[in-house]
Design a protein around this motif. Sequence first.
Motif, PDB file in Angstrom:
ATOM      1  N   ALA A  93      65.590 -20.628 112.778  1.00 42.17           N
ATOM      2  CA  ALA A  93      64.429 -19.750 112.904  1.00 42.17           C
ATOM      3  C   ALA A  93      63.988 -19.260 111.534  1.00 42.17           C
ATOM      4  CB  ALA A  93      64.753 -18.569 113.807  1.00 42.17           C
ATOM      5  N   ALA A  94      62.723 -19.440 111.226  1.00 43.00           N
ATOM      6  CA  ALA A  94      62.167 -18.994 109.949  1.00 43.00           C
ATOM      7  C   ALA A  94      61.767 -17.523 109.986  1.00 43.00           C
ATOM      8  CB  ALA A  94      60.954 -19.852 109.587  1.00 43.00           C
ATOM      9  N   ARG A  95      61.741 -16.959 111.186  1.00 39.30           N
ATOM     10  CA  ARG A  95      61.384 -15.549 111.360  1.00 39.30           C
ATOM     11  C   ARG A  95      61.958 -15.093 112.691  1.00 39.30           C
ATOM     12  NH1 ARG A  95      55.136 -13.103 111.275  1.00 39.30           N
ATOM     13  NH2 ARG A  95      55.699 -10.931 111.762  1.00 39.30           N
ATOM     14  N   GLU A  96      62.332 -13.829 112.765  1.00 37.33           N
ATOM     15  CA  GLU A  96      62.876 -13.325 114.030  1.00 37.33           C
ATOM     16  C   GLU A  96      61.774 -13.244 115.074  1.00 37.33           C
ATOM     17  OE1 GLU A  96      61.431  -9.831 111.668  1.00 37.33           O
ATOM     18  OE2 GLU A  96      62.710 -11.554 111.230  1.00 37.33           O
ATOM     19  N   GLY A  97      62.182 -13.325 116.336  1.00 33.76           N
ATOM     20  CA  GLY A  97      61.211 -13.245 117.418  1.00 33.76           C
ATOM     21  C   GLY A  97      61.830 -13.627 118.742  1.00 33.76           C
ATOM     22  N   ARG A  98      60.968 -13.823 119.716  1.00 33.42           N
ATOM     23  CA  ARG A  98      61.398 -14.152 121.078  1.00 33.42           C
ATOM     24  C   ARG A  98      60.970 -15.572 121.423  1.00 33.42           C
ATOM     25  NH1 ARG A  98      58.488 -13.262 125.710  1.00 33.42           N
ATOM     26  NH2 ARG A  98      57.144 -11.864 124.516  1.00 33.42           N
ATOM     27  N   GLY A 102      63.146 -16.659 126.479  1.00 33.29           N
ATOM     28  CA  GLY A 102      63.609 -15.287 126.626  1.00 33.29           C
ATOM     29  C   GLY A 102      64.621 -14.872 125.590  1.00 33.29           C
ATOM     30  N   ASP A 103      65.224 -15.829 124.894  1.00 37.82           N
ATOM     31  CA  ASP A 103      66.197 -15.486 123.855  1.00 37.82           C
ATOM     32  C   ASP A 103      65.522 -14.761 122.697  1.00 37.82           C
ATOM     33  OD1 ASP A 103      68.201 -16.679 125.284  1.00 37.82           O
ATOM     34  OD2 ASP A 103      68.416 -18.431 123.976  1.00 37.82           O
ATOM     35  N   GLU A 104      66.181 -13.747 122.175  1.00 40.58           N
ATOM     36  CA  GLU A 104      65.752 -13.086 120.940  1.00 40.58           C
ATOM     37  C   GLU A 104      66.532 -13.713 119.797  1.00 40.58           C
ATOM     38  OE1 GLU A 104      63.395 -10.815 120.612  1.00 40.58           O
ATOM     39  OE2 GLU A 104      63.006 -10.433 122.751  1.00 40.58           O
ATOM     40  N   VAL A 105      65.823 -14.220 118.796  1.00 44.02           N
ATOM     41  CA  VAL A 105      66.498 -14.932 117.711  1.00 44.02           C
ATOM     42  C   VAL A 105      66.297 -14.209 116.393  1.00 44.02           C
ATOM     43  CG1 VAL A 105      66.307 -17.156 118.873  1.00 44.02           C
ATOM     44  CG2 VAL A 105      64.502 -16.433 117.303  1.00 44.02           C
ATOM     45  N   LYS A 106      67.262 -14.389 115.503  1.00 44.33           N
ATOM     46  CA  LYS A 106      67.230 -13.810 114.173  1.00 44.33           C
ATOM     47  C   LYS A 106      66.905 -14.883 113.148  1.00 44.33           C
ATOM     48  CE  LYS A 106      68.541  -9.746 115.638  1.00 44.33           C
ATOM     49  NZ  LYS A 106      67.581  -8.599 115.643  1.00 44.33           N
ATOM     50  N   VAL A 107      66.476 -14.466 111.971  1.00 45.23           N
ATOM     51  CA  VAL A 107      66.202 -15.411 110.886  1.00 45.23           C
ATOM     52  C   VAL A 107      67.473 -16.192 110.566  1.00 45.23           C
ATOM     53  CG1 VAL A 107      65.541 -15.657 108.474  1.00 45.23           C
ATOM     54  CG2 VAL A 107      64.404 -13.956 109.905  1.00 45.23           C
ATOM     55  N   GLY A 108      67.332 -17.505 110.469  1.00 46.06           N
ATOM     56  CA  GLY A 108      68.460 -18.355 110.139  1.00 46.06           C
ATOM     57  C   GLY A 108      69.279 -18.820 111.316  1.00 46.06           C
ATOM     58  N   GLN A 109      68.976 -18.331 112.499  1.00 40.51           N
ATOM     59  CA  GLN A 109      69.730 -18.739 113.686  1.00 40.51           C
ATOM     60  C   GLN A 109      69.375 -20.163 114.078  1.00 40.51           C
ATOM     61  OE1 GLN A 109      69.566 -15.957 116.957  1.00 40.51           O
ATOM     62  NE2 GLN A 109      69.896 -17.570 118.488  1.00 40.51           N
ATOM     63  N   PRO A 110      70.367 -21.028 114.357  1.00 39.35           N
ATOM     64  CA  PRO A 110      70.057 -22.387 114.825  1.00 39.35           C
ATOM     65  C   PRO A 110      69.295 -22.342 116.146  1.00 39.35           C
ATOM     66  CG  PRO A 110      72.336 -22.243 114.090  1.00 39.35           C
ATOM     67  CD  PRO A 110      71.818 -20.832 114.139  1.00 39.35           C
ATOM     68  N   ILE A 111      68.202 -23.097 116.207  1.00 37.68           N
ATOM     69  CA  ILE A 111      67.395 -23.111 117.429  1.00 37.68           C
ATOM     70  C   ILE A 111      67.199 -24.520 117.985  1.00 37.68           C
ATOM     71  CG2 ILE A 111      66.173 -20.979 116.871  1.00 37.68           C
ATOM     72  CD1 ILE A 111      63.804 -22.724 115.951  1.00 37.68           C
ATOM     73  N   GLY A 112      67.479 -25.553 117.174  1.00 33.84           N
ATOM     74  CA  GLY A 112      67.262 -26.913 117.660  1.00 33.84           C
ATOM     75  C   GLY A 112      67.728 -27.949 116.662  1.00 33.84           C
ATOM     76  N   LEU A 113      67.560 -29.208 117.072  1.00 33.85           N
ATOM     77  CA  LEU A 113      67.913 -30.355 116.236  1.00 33.85           C
ATOM     78  C   LEU A 113      66.667 -31.214 116.048  1.00 33.85           C
ATOM     79  CD1 LEU A 113      71.289 -31.315 117.964  1.00 33.85           C
ATOM     80  CD2 LEU A 113      70.975 -29.937 115.877  1.00 33.85           C
ATOM     81  N   SER A 114      66.366 -31.546 114.817  1.00 36.59           N
ATOM     82  CA  SER A 114      65.144 -32.295 114.517  1.00 36.59           C
ATOM     83  C   SER A 114      65.194 -33.693 115.122  1.00 36.59           C
ATOM     84  CB  SER A 114      64.943 -32.392 113.005  1.00 36.59           C
ATOM     85  OG  SER A 114      65.996 -33.149 112.415  1.00 36.59           O
TER      86      SER A 114
END
Length: 270
Positions: free
Chosen positions: A157-162, A211-223
């Motif tokens: 994640a490049a920025r925190e958010g939902r 619905g997940d809340e994510v923080k900057v730098g958190q892994p979110i996927g695989l390219s």
Amino acid sequence: MKRSLVFLVLLARTLFAAEDNHTGFRVIAERSDDGVTLVMKSDYCVEFTVTLEATLKNMTSTHALPFTVDAAGRSSFVLAKFKRTDTTRPWSYNYYYHWEYGGRRDSTDNDYDYAMPFGPGRYVVMQGPRGSYSHFVGSGSENAVDWDVPEGTTVRAAREGRVVGVRDDSTFSGTDPKFKPLGNYVIIKHSDGTFADYHHLQTDGALVKIGDEVKVGQPIGLSGQTGFASKPHLHFMVFQAIDGKKVLSLPFRLKTDHGTVTDFIRGRSY
């Protein structure tokens, strides 16, 4: 990513649903004695914008036509109701719907220092803003950046958010623009109402859910290379919807270990 679908109904009809070219967006038309109710459904996203156009004969709409509505966190909602005006006369309708990812907002500001959407290191720009392949003016991706990374690279994640959109079941890939709506993705909504699109993820490559809340730098996927893609890469874009036919791609500022970047040049590493 404009989509449209046309239906023609004369007199009576049964329950009918049509999926929009495997995108997961569809309208279900539910018949009643006095008309029809259009229900909008989405399998992968809860923040999207829909514009509805229609031509009615001996029918009235619950909303003045055409109109645009935001899903605003909903995966299913009543889009419109068309009611018969005179039950003794034939009735018919044509309707067209268009959808885009994301929601609308009053501002076009994007004052935030985004992080690199990967781990530490330098990454090469495969296509920058206004690139001729798919970021040209009018594409809806004018300010997007394509990062040249191998398939399976961890996307962060490049920025925190939902998380408001997740798809990772697509196996479609190709260099024809018809594949554009068939890529896997994660979409994150930020606190200011902007959205980030992390696109072309590999099949089964999502690491988060809606619905997940994510923080900057958190892994979110695989390219990966799903959708409209000539090789594995990550398409990263900050955007907002204009209506169901257009999105506004926003310039963004990237803060790295090597400095702050606002200009992204094809072939350069950052």
